[in-house]
Motif scaffolding. Structure first.
Motif, PDB file in Angstrom:
ATOM      1  N   TYR A 178       1.523 -17.499  10.174  1.00 31.91           N
ATOM      2  CA  TYR A 178       2.141 -16.622   9.869  1.00 31.91           C
ATOM      3  C   TYR A 178       2.046 -15.325  10.524  1.00 31.91           C
ATOM      4  CZ  TYR A 178       2.658 -19.814   6.043  1.00 31.91           C
ATOM      5  OH  TYR A 178       3.000 -21.028   5.371  1.00 31.91           O
ATOM      6  N   SER A 179       2.911 -14.747   9.843  1.00 38.74           N
ATOM      7  CA  SER A 179       2.810 -13.125  10.640  1.00 38.74           C
ATOM      8  C   SER A 179       3.075 -12.224   8.567  1.00 38.74           C
ATOM      9  CB  SER A 179       4.195 -12.504  11.549  1.00 38.74           C
ATOM     10  OG  SER A 179       3.932 -11.336  11.781  1.00 38.74           O
ATOM     11  N   VAL A 180       2.087 -10.928   8.893  1.00 35.51           N
ATOM     12  CA  VAL A 180       2.624 -10.233   8.080  1.00 35.51           C
ATOM     13  C   VAL A 180       2.192  -8.390   8.451  1.00 35.51           C
ATOM     14  CG1 VAL A 180       1.542  -8.907   6.035  1.00 35.51           C
ATOM     15  CG2 VAL A 180       0.846 -11.266   6.669  1.00 35.51           C
ATOM     16  N   GLN A 181       3.511  -8.108   8.395  1.00 35.68           N
ATOM     17  CA  GLN A 181       3.679  -6.500   8.958  1.00 35.68           C
ATOM     18  C   GLN A 181       2.650  -5.877   7.667  1.00 35.68           C
ATOM     19  OE1 GLN A 181       5.194  -5.007  12.377  1.00 35.68           O
ATOM     20  NE2 GLN A 181       5.180  -8.092  11.946  1.00 35.68           N
ATOM     21  N   PHE A 182       1.648  -4.912   8.424  1.00 28.20           N
ATOM     22  CA  PHE A 182       1.219  -4.024   7.418  1.00 28.20           C
ATOM     23  C   PHE A 182       1.299  -2.353   7.511  1.00 28.20           C
ATOM     24  CE2 PHE A 182      -2.902  -1.693   6.557  1.00 28.20           C
ATOM     25  CZ  PHE A 182      -2.612  -0.749   5.301  1.00 28.20           C
ATOM     26  N   ASP A 183       2.396  -1.931   6.602  1.00 25.58           N
ATOM     27  CA  ASP A 183       2.356  -0.266   6.328  1.00 25.58           C
ATOM     28  C   ASP A 183       1.083   0.309   6.092  1.00 25.58           C
ATOM     29  OD1 ASP A 183       3.299   2.584   6.986  1.00 25.58           O
ATOM     30  OD2 ASP A 183       5.394   1.138   5.850  1.00 25.58           O
ATOM     31  N   ALA A 184       0.455   1.477   6.944  1.00 23.63           N
ATOM     32  CA  ALA A 184      -0.878   2.427   6.749  1.00 23.63           C
ATOM     33  C   ALA A 184       0.114   3.756   6.636  1.00 23.63           C
ATOM     34  CB  ALA A 184      -1.958   2.081   7.476  1.00 23.63           C
ATOM     35  N   ARG A 185       1.385   3.649   6.078  1.00 27.65           N
ATOM     36  CA  ARG A 185       1.783   5.269   6.217  1.00 27.65           C
ATOM     37  C   ARG A 185       1.532   6.244   4.660  1.00 27.65           C
ATOM     38  NH1 ARG A 185       8.157   5.115   7.856  1.00 27.65           N
ATOM     39  NH2 ARG A 185       7.096   3.621   8.093  1.00 27.65           N
ATOM     40  N   GLU A 186       0.568   5.859   3.936  1.00 29.84           N
ATOM     41  CA  GLU A 186       0.356   6.352   2.871  1.00 29.84           C
ATOM     42  C   GLU A 186      -1.222   6.593   3.218  1.00 29.84           C
ATOM     43  OE1 GLU A 186       2.164   8.409   1.693  1.00 29.84           O
ATOM     44  OE2 GLU A 186       4.053   7.241   2.378  1.00 29.84           O
ATOM     45  N   MET A 187      -1.620   5.516   4.539  1.00 31.69           N
ATOM     46  CA  MET A 187      -3.291   5.437   4.014  1.00 31.69           C
ATOM     47  C   MET A 187      -4.263   6.525   5.526  1.00 31.69           C
ATOM     48  SD  MET A 187      -3.656   1.628   4.572  1.00 31.69           S
ATOM     49  CE  MET A 187      -5.491   1.325   4.462  1.00 31.69           C
ATOM     50  N   ALA A 188      -5.497   7.647   5.249  1.00 25.63           N
ATOM     51  CA  ALA A 188      -5.898   8.052   6.199  1.00 25.63           C
ATOM     52  C   ALA A 188      -6.452   7.657   7.072  1.00 25.63           C
ATOM     53  CB  ALA A 188      -6.980   8.963   5.650  1.00 25.63           C
ATOM     54  N   SER A 189      -6.431   8.175   8.367  1.00 27.92           N
ATOM     55  CA  SER A 189      -7.015   7.923   9.487  1.00 27.92           C
ATOM     56  C   SER A 189      -8.054   7.039   9.488  1.00 27.92           C
ATOM     57  CB  SER A 189      -7.161   8.709  10.949  1.00 27.92           C
ATOM     58  OG  SER A 189      -5.713   9.425  11.243  1.00 27.92           O
ATOM     59  N   GLY A 190      -8.617   6.145  10.395  1.00 28.60           N
ATOM     60  CA  GLY A 190     -10.219   5.552  10.285  1.00 28.60           C
ATOM     61  C   GLY A 190      -9.855   4.521  10.659  1.00 28.60           C
TER      62      GLY A 190
ATOM     63  N   PHE B 287      -3.547   1.231  15.399  1.00 30.83           N
ATOM     64  CA  PHE B 287      -1.871   1.046  15.297  1.00 30.83           C
ATOM     65  C   PHE B 287      -1.914   2.545  15.243  1.00 30.83           C
ATOM     66  CE2 PHE B 287      -4.305   0.005  11.240  1.00 30.83           C
ATOM     67  CZ  PHE B 287      -3.641   0.502  10.312  1.00 30.83           C
ATOM     68  N   ASN B 288      -0.431   3.048  14.316  1.00 32.10           N
ATOM     69  CA  ASN B 288      -0.394   3.872  13.568  1.00 32.10           C
ATOM     70  C   ASN B 288       1.587   4.157  13.781  1.00 32.10           C
ATOM     71  OD1 ASN B 288       0.462   6.269  12.601  1.00 32.10           O
ATOM     72  ND2 ASN B 288       0.570   7.360  14.444  1.00 32.10           N
ATOM     73  N   PRO B 289       2.038   3.393  12.684  1.00 33.36           N
ATOM     74  CA  PRO B 289       1.673   3.653  11.298  1.00 33.36           C
ATOM     75  C   PRO B 289       1.866   1.998  10.859  1.00 33.36           C
ATOM     76  CG  PRO B 289       3.923   4.550  11.000  1.00 33.36           C
ATOM     77  CD  PRO B 289       3.425   3.841  12.188  1.00 33.36           C
ATOM     78  N   THR B 290       2.002   0.888  11.125  1.00 37.12           N
ATOM     79  CA  THR B 290       2.283  -0.137  11.322  1.00 37.12           C
ATOM     80  C   THR B 290       1.826  -0.580  12.534  1.00 37.12           C
ATOM     81  OG1 THR B 290       4.551  -0.224  12.497  1.00 37.12           O
ATOM     82  CG2 THR B 290       4.310  -0.056   9.997  1.00 37.12           C
ATOM     83  N   THR B 291       1.298  -2.532  12.193  1.00 37.61           N
ATOM     84  CA  THR B 291       0.551  -3.050  12.878  1.00 37.61           C
ATOM     85  C   THR B 291       1.089  -4.993  11.996  1.00 37.61           C
ATOM     86  OG1 THR B 291      -1.833  -4.081  13.847  1.00 37.61           O
ATOM     87  CG2 THR B 291      -1.854  -3.319  11.393  1.00 37.61           C
TER      88      THR B 291
ATOM     89  N   ALA C   8      -5.177  -2.311   0.345  1.00 35.13           N
ATOM     90  CA  ALA C   8      -4.128  -3.540   0.055  1.00 35.13           C
ATOM     91  C   ALA C   8      -4.189  -4.527  -0.053  1.00 35.13           C
ATOM     92  CB  ALA C   8      -3.538  -2.984   1.386  1.00 35.13           C
ATOM     93  N   LEU C   9      -3.400  -5.249  -0.997  1.00 31.66           N
ATOM     94  CA  LEU C   9      -3.222  -6.264  -1.204  1.00 31.66           C
ATOM     95  C   LEU C   9      -1.902  -7.383  -1.034  1.00 31.66           C
ATOM     96  CD1 LEU C   9      -4.677  -9.442  -2.150  1.00 31.66           C
ATOM     97  CD2 LEU C   9      -3.813  -8.761  -3.933  1.00 31.66           C
ATOM     98  N   LEU C  10      -2.051  -7.868   0.780  1.00 33.02           N
ATOM     99  CA  LEU C  10      -1.121  -8.479   1.731  1.00 33.02           C
ATOM    100  C   LEU C  10      -0.476  -9.810   1.351  1.00 33.02           C
ATOM    101  CD1 LEU C  10      -2.188  -7.215   4.732  1.00 33.02           C
ATOM    102  CD2 LEU C  10      -0.604  -6.317   3.434  1.00 33.02           C
ATOM    103  N   ALA C  11      -1.742 -10.727   0.598  1.00 29.03           N
ATOM    104  CA  ALA C  11      -0.661 -11.526   0.384  1.00 29.03           C
ATOM    105  C   ALA C  11      -1.879 -11.992  -0.554  1.00 29.03           C
ATOM    106  CB  ALA C  11      -0.974 -12.963   1.578  1.00 29.03           C
ATOM    107  N   ASP C  12      -1.294 -12.781  -1.755  1.00 31.57           N
ATOM    108  CA  ASP C  12      -2.156 -13.496  -2.277  1.00 31.57           C
ATOM    109  C   ASP C  12      -1.746 -14.307  -3.447  1.00 31.57           C
ATOM    110  OD1 ASP C  12      -4.185 -14.001  -4.796  1.00 31.57           O
ATOM    111  OD2 ASP C  12      -4.236 -12.554  -5.787  1.00 31.57           O
ATOM    112  N   GLY C  13      -2.332 -15.908  -2.947  1.00 30.00           N
ATOM    113  CA  GLY C  13      -0.499 -17.097  -3.653  1.00 30.00           C
ATOM    114  C   GLY C  13      -0.967 -18.581  -2.886  1.00 30.00           C
ATOM    115  N   VAL C  14       0.116 -19.449  -3.181  1.00 33.38           N
ATOM    116  CA  VAL C  14      -0.935 -20.370  -2.859  1.00 33.38           C
ATOM    117  C   VAL C  14       0.883 -20.644  -1.179  1.00 33.38           C
ATOM    118  CG1 VAL C  14      -0.088 -23.264  -2.643  1.00 33.38           C
ATOM    119  CG2 VAL C  14      -1.023 -21.709  -4.363  1.00 33.38           C
TER     120      VAL C  14
END
Length: 153
Positions: free
Chosen positions: A120-132, A79-83, A108-114
């Motif tokens: 469920y679906s979570v959008q992850f934005d890795a725009r500020e992260m390095a390739s890998g 993906f680039n930059p979101t998944t 990155a912490l995408l979810a933490d709670g009850v």
């Protein structure tokens, strides 16, 4: 007392803008739900005033209760930059969804709670992260599941 409905104009409020017409507890109030777009805590009477915020919106994608705990493969991948990361909870409980680099550092912490049981679906934005290569792990109700994903810029 606290009105449990979202504040008018908050991201959780329905675009129809139906006004309060009666008893605050029993009056019908259309809204997109706690997992609406944007910061779902913004505008909620107690939480917004206390300054709680979240950077990731978890969206419920099914009303059916799954029969098992599952972490699905992200898509697209690579993906680039979101998944998108989807997961299922067979029962309500404390969950934690985090992303790690190849050295095992949490990036990155995408979810933490009850969360209630559901899909469920979570959008992850890795725009500020390095390739890998990265790993994402879902922990909840005594179960852990990890998958890998590839960021290509």
């Amino acid at each position: 007392g606290l009105d449990p409905r979202p504040a008018v104009g908050s991201p959780a409020w329905d675009a129809s803008g139906v006004a309060d017409t009666g008893d605050a507890f029993f009056a019908p109030a259309p809204y997109t739900g706690a997992f609406g777009l944007g910061n779902w805590l913004d505008g909620w009477t107690a939480l917004g005033e206390l300054g709680f915020t979240t950077g990731v919106a978890i969206e419920s994608i099914s009303n059916e209760v799954p029969s098992f705990f599952a972490l699905k493969q992200n898509y697209p991948n690579p993906f680039n930059p979101t998944t998108t990361i989807e997961f299922q909870l067979a029962s309500a409980g404390q969950i934690r969804l985090a992303v790690y680099d190849v050295l095992g550092r949490e990036v990155a912490l995408l979810a933490d709670g009850v969360q209630p049981a559901g899909t469920y679906s979570v959008q992850f934005d890795a725009r500020e992260m390095a390739s890998g290569m990265y790993f994402y792990t879902l922990e909840g109700n005594g179960v852990n599941s990890t998958r890998k994903m590839l960021l290509i810029k």
